[in-house]
Design an enzyme around this catalytic site. Structure first.
Site, PDB file in Angstrom:
ATOM      1  N   HIS A 181      -1.826  56.059  40.491  1.00 45.82           N
ATOM      2  CA  HIS A 181      -2.185  54.645  40.440  1.00 45.82           C
ATOM      3  C   HIS A 181      -2.920  54.270  39.153  1.00 45.82           C
ATOM      4  O   HIS A 181      -3.712  55.036  38.613  1.00 45.82           O
ATOM      5  CB  HIS A 181      -3.040  54.267  41.652  1.00 45.82           C
ATOM      6  CG  HIS A 181      -4.338  55.032  41.747  1.00 45.82           C
ATOM      7  ND1 HIS A 181      -5.490  54.659  41.096  1.00 45.82           N
ATOM      8  CD2 HIS A 181      -4.654  56.146  42.441  1.00 45.82           C
ATOM      9  CE1 HIS A 181      -6.456  55.495  41.379  1.00 45.82           C
ATOM     10  NE2 HIS A 181      -5.978  56.424  42.197  1.00 45.82           N
ATOM     11  N   ASP A 182      -2.592  53.092  38.640  1.00 45.87           N
ATOM     12  CA  ASP A 182      -3.276  52.472  37.505  1.00 45.87           C
ATOM     13  C   ASP A 182      -3.052  53.200  36.177  1.00 45.87           C
ATOM     14  O   ASP A 182      -3.757  52.936  35.201  1.00 45.87           O
ATOM     15  CB  ASP A 182      -4.788  52.351  37.765  1.00 45.87           C
ATOM     16  CG  ASP A 182      -5.097  51.527  39.001  1.00 45.87           C
ATOM     17  OD1 ASP A 182      -4.834  50.319  38.987  1.00 45.87           O
ATOM     18  OD2 ASP A 182      -5.575  52.104  40.004  1.00 45.87           O
ATOM     19  N   GLY A 212      -5.314  59.220  38.477  1.00 47.30           N
ATOM     20  CA  GLY A 212      -5.389  57.771  38.336  1.00 47.30           C
ATOM     21  C   GLY A 212      -5.996  57.325  37.015  1.00 47.30           C
ATOM     22  O   GLY A 212      -6.801  58.029  36.404  1.00 47.30           O
TER      23      GLY A 212
END
Length: 270
Positions: free
Chosen positions: A122-123, A140
């Site tokens: 994520h991200d 992340g």
């Protein structure tokens, strides 16, 4: 040209497909997705909701794009995966959506290749033409620069940045930032000089490469404190754009930058 969708594929009516899209057997395209012109999605691949991609991407079998982030705090939210054009995503790759606390999206630029079994958490951000080799694991919030290469079975710590044209050797562990143009490898990702092969392939001229070598030696091998060394490199070589990119990257680092293999035990970071 008309789209070619295999009769066993599952395509939600809420998916937006461009022209000349090919979707193979048993692939799944969920709602709230956008698939650009000329994209090919092979058998058993899944494009989860809140994913958008541009034109001419190739998603190989069993890849999963847009899965929910592996974050204990995450509750169902409209976060996204955004992908540009001309990317190659190989077998069993996983790319997860962003989080509300982070960027809100995971972003892959254009012309990237992500090889089999790699994971993009994520991200994360992959800039244009980045390459992740087999089994690379990005935690992340990782930022991978344009034309950077991360070799196979490498793990990258969350919030780490890897600069443009950097090269990370196989089976490395990257826990701090790696500046642009540099080669790093090893259990803790020690710097080992410039990524000379990558620089030459990119067409960087000899004068700039020579300046980068001089700047690298000043910053990482002179024994000076980091701030002093950066100031020295800027004063002597600040008119070379590639050198200034390296200097600015190091100065903006929040996690800190890996040290050179030869200075590991004596590097001063003041």
């Amino acid at each position: 040209m008309a789209n070619q969708i295999h009769p066993t594929a599952v395509v939600d009516p809420g998916a937006k497909l461009g022209d000349n899209v090919t979707i193979g057997p048993y692939a799944i395209i969920e709602s709230d997705t956008e698939i650009g012109d000329g994209t090919r999605i092979d058998a058993f691949a899944q494009i989860k909701r809140y994913t958008s991609m541009g034109a001419n991407n190739v998603i190989h079998s069993n890849a999963l794009i847009g899965g929910e982030p592996q974050d204990m705090k995450f509750k169902d939210a409209d976060t996204r995966v955004v992908m540009g054009d001309n990317n190659i995503i190989r077998e069993f790759v996983t790319v997860h959506r962003g989080t509300p606390e982070g960027r809100g999206e995971t972003r892959i630029g254009s012309g990237c290749m992500i090889m089999a079994y790699a994971h993009v958490a994520h991200d994360c951000v992959l800039h244009d033409h980045a390459i992740l080799v087999n089994c690379v694991m990005l935690a992340g919030h990782v930022d991978i620069g344009s034309h950077a290469v991360v070799s196979g079975m490498t793990g990258v710590h969350q919030f780490t940045r890897i600069g443009d044209y950097a090269f990370i050797g196989g089976m490395s562990g990257v826990s701090l930032d790696v500046p642009p143009y540099i080669h790093a490898t090893g259990v803790r990702g020690a710097l080992r000089g410039l990524n000379l092969i990558g620089l030459r392939r990119a067409g960087i001229d000899r004068a700039s490469i020579k300046a980068l070598k001089q700047a690298y030696t000043t910053i990482f091998r002179s024994g000076m404190g980091r701030k002093e060394a950066l100031a020295e490199a800027e004063e002597v070589l600040g008119d070379v754009p590639e050198v200034m990119k390296m200097i600015e990257f190091i100065r903006s680092s929040e996690r800190g930058v890996h040290s050179d293999i030869g200075m590991r035990n004596g590097d001063k970071d003041s």
